[in-house]
Design an enzyme around this catalytic site. Structure first.
Site, mmCIF file in Angstrom:
data_model
loop_
_atom_site.group_PDB
_atom_site.id
_atom_site.type_symbol
_atom_site.label_atom_id
_atom_site.label_comp_id
_atom_site.label_asym_id
_atom_site.label_seq_id
_atom_site.Cartn_x
_atom_site.Cartn_y
_atom_site.Cartn_z
ATOM 1 N N GLY A 156 -10.266 4.659 3.322
ATOM 2 C CA GLY A 156 -10.094 4.535 1.883
ATOM 3 C C GLY A 156 -9.446 5.798 1.326
ATOM 4 C CB SER A 157 -9.628 7.288 -2.012
ATOM 5 O OG SER A 157 -9.395 6.038 -2.605
#
Lengths: 376, 612
Positions: B321-322
């Protein structure tokens, strides 16, 4: 001077000097073996000294009894023996899974031990009533007595003693000249019989019977025997004997016996201890001593004056040899384990008592020459 | 009747029988002497060897297994004296009778018998075969007061023991009985007397160090198999004591934070790669395995949907993810795809030609004007869609590979998984499909095919913190053989990242700083007045199946489609010391579910540092 005194002593006590010395030497050698076999237990040695003291006194006493007295009282002795055996059969106390002992308050004893001496006396007495070779009647009576007593003891159960007692009776019959006539020549006769019996047994045992069959036979003959257990014992015993080699591992250095691999090493298997620690040389030395004892006993017996004495002396000597032979054959794995101690060496009071009683009789046979007026 | 002739006849009979008797005696004696001669002289050697074999036997002396400590010397794995019930079948006549007896006494059950029958063939003749381990005091008492059969004994032994129970189980692993496979690997003499062997974790990795070397003794036995003398021919050498880099306080704190959750926390020393914490949740008790785990216990472990035996720190593969954005940004800057003054206007989505679907930002309303640092602080997806698209998948792949994404890091416990860092070739090989442009976009925000382990994420974060040094992660700090000097393991750099412009790195770090300290930072809630500073990146990863190869989540956890919460960070910002990666499975937002856990770890770390 001293020699004279010694001679007087032996003459007074009606002992045979040579036989007595041979027995003492063998006993001493036995004590040396017993000491290492018991892992240097002084306690066991002291107990055996006590047993020896009693046995020597018994030997001394028996040596004083003239053979004719024995012959005279042999029916009563026999009767007492059989009654005792029957009493054991019904009221005997158990020990080690067998009913062998009679407990009469102060002492506990095995009537079968006494029978080892009584049976030859009684049979010799029966067979020497008339001339030898005996007629059919006395022979059948003898056989009946022998096998009745043998059966009672076998039922206790005590296979070893039963074998010894039956063979002692057979020996008397043998010396009395009883023969199984096949062909005239005695030598051929006997060698044919012996070799065929031995050969059959040997072949059957080693080639025809499967291990489990042997076990079954052993268990059948002797319910008390533990084929698996004794198999292990025999293996250990053979290892002990074999590992001893020519000169042995040294006194007190036999690992098989000192480490308890060897079963019953102060009693039935004491020969293996000797073989392990003193080797083939030690074995031959012991056999040599036994040989001298047997030779001397035979000489005494054959030179004795009446038939009863000859029969008794010769038979008992052969009984002594049988003890030795069965014990050694047993520990060397030649015959099944039947529980016969090694004479004059194994620990145990009753065995020593019986053996010395036998020699007491042999000595009495020697020294009690019949007074002239009684000679027939 | 008594004539002289008759007398002579009788004497003849006696004499003939006398000689026959002597012949008989000589014959029998010859047989006996021949037999004895055969035993004592001809076969002497054979029986001598038998006698030696009877009493003397060589036996291995199993070495004392090395202990395992944490970095501060607290015991993690120990050996305790225990007692086991053993059976020597050769000494027992009727083994079934013995079984019945001890079953009635309540000492053994059918299961013990079953196990005994299975292991029996692995032992030698006259060996004492264990049937029940770790007897309790009551069982010992019950055995000792009862009338025991020959061949049944109690034997002392050293049993592996994990005093912290479940704590750090995924690091330590456990020992257990040697299996057939183990025996094939460790079949040498050194393992002759060894019962236990490391199965997983440190216990397995450093099996040879921990085991030590086996000695030999010569025993002398009597007929009961009782040992009456023992000669040590060569003594055993105890195994090495291992000192791990793990900080038990921090490890326990991490486990406590993860209690009741599925997830992992990795704390790594930024300047050495030493791992301070490697926590995977849920945990389980390794002591259960030492003497063979019971069927029920094993079933409850393997049947659990939470898969406690999975070491999520190295085997759990998650879309980053981020949390991957700092690395992507650094790649963009260093590859000159964008300048450090690059600004993107975020409307909440971006589009690609020929793609009907929009690529949405997590913030529907958009972030507005976003520069490089704010792209990290606010975690603007649109910024990274565009950056990724401009960079192209292969450039992303090549740059991120420098951080060892998609590659095993070489941590010193077995079972590590590499994860996936996709590229065009990767897709061709693994999916037999061409790469699509849209996939590059979602790779830019750490979704799609990319999967990483928490350990990889922590190491990459540390590499940003220390500006380019990727250390080999390490659990073993030092060890002592023979209780002599400590031998330290070497710090190893597995990759030195190229630095074009150090300002790019500062830029990324500033962005991570603003995640916490910026007005719009995704983790600004954590900006309470700590005595330390830290920089980090939140991540909320969509669950599309963790790993293309291992789709356990997608299949088993249809209902568990909530996002994974992630957070990676390091502290302090100036002269960084530790880096951390946190993942909590299906917990939702990284900023609210993962970041607070990281902060709690930092708090603990700096508190402990202060008190020391």
């Amino acid at each position: 001077m001293i020699q004279d005194k010694v001679n007087n002593f032996f003459q007074f006590f009606k002992l045979d000097k040579y036989l007595f010395f041979l027995i003492v030497i063998t006993l001493s050698f036995g004590f040396i073996i017993l000491y290492t076999a018991s892992s240097s237990s002084e306690k066991l040695l002291l107990l055996q000294f006590r047993n020896l003291a009693i046995a020597l006194i018994v030997m001394l006493v028996i040596a004083q009894i003239p053979p004719r007295i024995l012959k005279l009282y042999s029916p009563y002795l026999m009767a007492i023996g059989v009654i005792l055996l029957i009493l054991v059969y019904f009221f005997g106390s158990y020990g080690g899974g067998a009913k062998r002992w009679l407990d009469i308050g102060i002492i506990r004893f095995q009537p079968s031990e006494i029978m080892k001496v009584i049976v030859p006396i009684a049979i010799a007495s029966i067979l020497s009533e008339k001339n030898i070779p005996p007629r059919l009647g006395p022979v059948l009576l003898s056989l009946l007595a022998i096998f009745l007593i043998g059966f009672l003891i076998y039922k206790q159960p005590d296979l070893g003693t039963a074998i010894l007692i039956v063979s002692s009776g057979i020996y008397v019959l043998f010396f009395a000249g009883v023969r199984i006539q096949i062909i005239k020549n005695v030598w051929i006769n006997l060698s044919v019989i012996f070799s065929s019996i031995l050969g059959t047994l040997y072949l059957a045992w080693n080639y025809f019977l499967l291990p489990y069959q042997k076990q079954r036979i052993l268990t059948m003959i002797d319910p008390e025997s533990d084929p698996l257990g004794s198999g292990y014992h025999i293996i250990q015993s053979k290892i002990a004997i074999g590992s001893g080699g020519l000169t042995g591992k040294g006194y007190g250095a036999g690992s098989q016996s000192q480490l308890d691999f060897l079963p019953e090493h102060s009693t039935d298997f004491i020969f293996s201890v000797l073989a392990e620690e003193m080797g083939f040389v030690g074995v031959i030395f012991l056999l040599f001593l036994y040989g001298l004892i047997i030779y001397r006993s035979f000489q005494i017996s054959i030179k004795s004056e009446d038939n009863f004495s000859k029969l008794l002396g010769l038979s008992l000597t052969l009984v002594f040899f049988t003890y030795v032979a069965i014990n050694i054959a047993m520990v060397a794995g030649l015959v099944p384990v039947v529980g016969v101690p090694l004479p004059l060496v194994s620990y145990g009071g009753s065995s020593l008592l019986t053996i010395l009683a036998i020699f007491g009789i042999i000595m009495s046979v020697n020294k009690h020459k019949l007074p002239g007026y009684l000679k027939k | 009747m008594d004539t002289l002739a008759n007398k002579e006849y009788e004497q003849r009979i006696f004499l003939s029988r006398y000689y026959i008797a002597i012949g008989f005696i000589v014959l029998i004696t010859s047989v006996i002497i021949a037999r004895i001669y055969n035993l004592q002289v001809i076969n002497h050697q054979h029986y001598l060897e038998e006698a030696l074999g009877n009493q003397l036997a060589k036996r291995p002396i199993p070495p004392f297994r090395g202990k395992i400590f944490d970095r501060k010397g607290r015991v993690l794995a120990d050996n305790k004296l225990a007692y086991r019930l053993t059976i020597t079948p050769e000494k027992i006549k009727d083994i079934n009778q013995v079984f019945v007896k001890y079953k009635e006494q309540g000492l053994i059950t059918d299961k013990h018998i079953e196990k005994y029958l299975k292991v029996r063939k692995n032992y030698k003749k006259f060996d004492q075969i264990p049937i029940k381990y770790n007897l309790s005091e009551e069982e010992m008492a019950s055995f000792l007061v009862s009338d025991n059969s020959v061949g049944v004994d109690i034997e002392p032994y050293f049993q592996r023991y994990y005093p912290e129970a479940s704590s750090a189980v995924h690091i330590l692993g456990y020992v257990s009985k040697m299996s057939q496979e183990d025996k094939e690997i460790f079949s040498d003499e050194n393992y002759q007397g060894t019962d236990y062997i490391g199965k997983i974790g440190i216990e397995r990795q450093y099996e040879e160090l921990l085991h030590g070397s086996s000695g030999t003794k010569q025993i002398e036995r009597n007929v009961d198999g009782r040992i009456i003398d023992t000669d040590i021919i060569n003594p055993s050498k105890p195994g090495a004591n291992l000192y791990l880099s793990i900080d038990l306080d921090l490890q326990k704190k991490a486990e406590e934070l993860l209690t009741g959750k599925r997830g992992a926390i990795v704390v790594v020393d930024v300047n050495s790669g030493e791992l301070l914490t490697l926590a995977s949740s849920p945990i389980y008790d390794p002591n259960l395995f030492v003497n063979g785990i019971s069927v029920e216990d094993y079933k409850s472990l393997t049947d659990s949907k939470d898969i406690p035996q999975l070491n999520r720190t190295i085997q759990g593969l998650y879309p980053p993810g981020s949390t991957i954005k700092p690395m992507v940004l650094l790649a963009g800057l260093e590859e000159d795809v964008i300048k450090d003054n690059h600004v993107v206007f975020c409307r909440g989505f971006t589009k690609l030609p020929n793609y009907s679907r929009k690529f949405n930002d997590w913030k529907k309303s958009g972030h507005g004007k976003v520069n490089t640092q704010e792209s990290i602080a606010q975690s603007c997806d649109v910024f990274y869609y565009e950056l990724a698209d401009e960079m192209g998948i292969d450039k992303i792949h090549d740059n991120l590979q420098n951080f060892y994404f998609g590659k095993p890091t070489g941590i010193d416990i077995p079972g590590e998984k590499a994860g996936v860092l996709p590229s065009k070739i990767w897709k061709k090989i693994n999916k037999n499909e061409p790469w699509y442009r849209g996939e590059t976009l979602i790779t830019g925000i750490g979704q799609g095919y990319t999967t990483v382990s928490p350990l990889q994420l922590a190491l990459a974060t540390a590499a940003i913190a220390n500006k380019g040094y990727l250390y080999k992660p390490r659990l073993l700090k030092n060890y002592s053989s023979d209780n002599k000097d400590l031998i330290s393991t070497k710090t190893e750099i597995i990759n030195r990242l190229p630095i074009k412009d150090i300002h790019h790195w500062d830029d990324v770090i500033s962005g991570m700083e603003k995640t916490i300290y910026g007005a719009n930072g995704t983790a600004r809630r954590l900006n309470t007045d700590q005595k330390y500073t830290f920089a980090g990146k939140t991540g909320t990863a969509q669950v599309f199946g963790l790993d293309p190869e291992e789709d356990y989540i997608a299949e088993k956890y249809e209902e568990h489609l909530r996002d994974h919460a992630l957070f990676n960070a390091f502290a302090p910002i100036k002269n960084p010391e530790i880096a951390i990666a946190v993942i909590v499975e299906n917990a939702g937002s990284g900023s609210s579910k993962a970041a607070p856990l990281a902060k709690a770890i930092f708090d603990e770390y700096f508190k402990n540092k202060e008190t020391n």
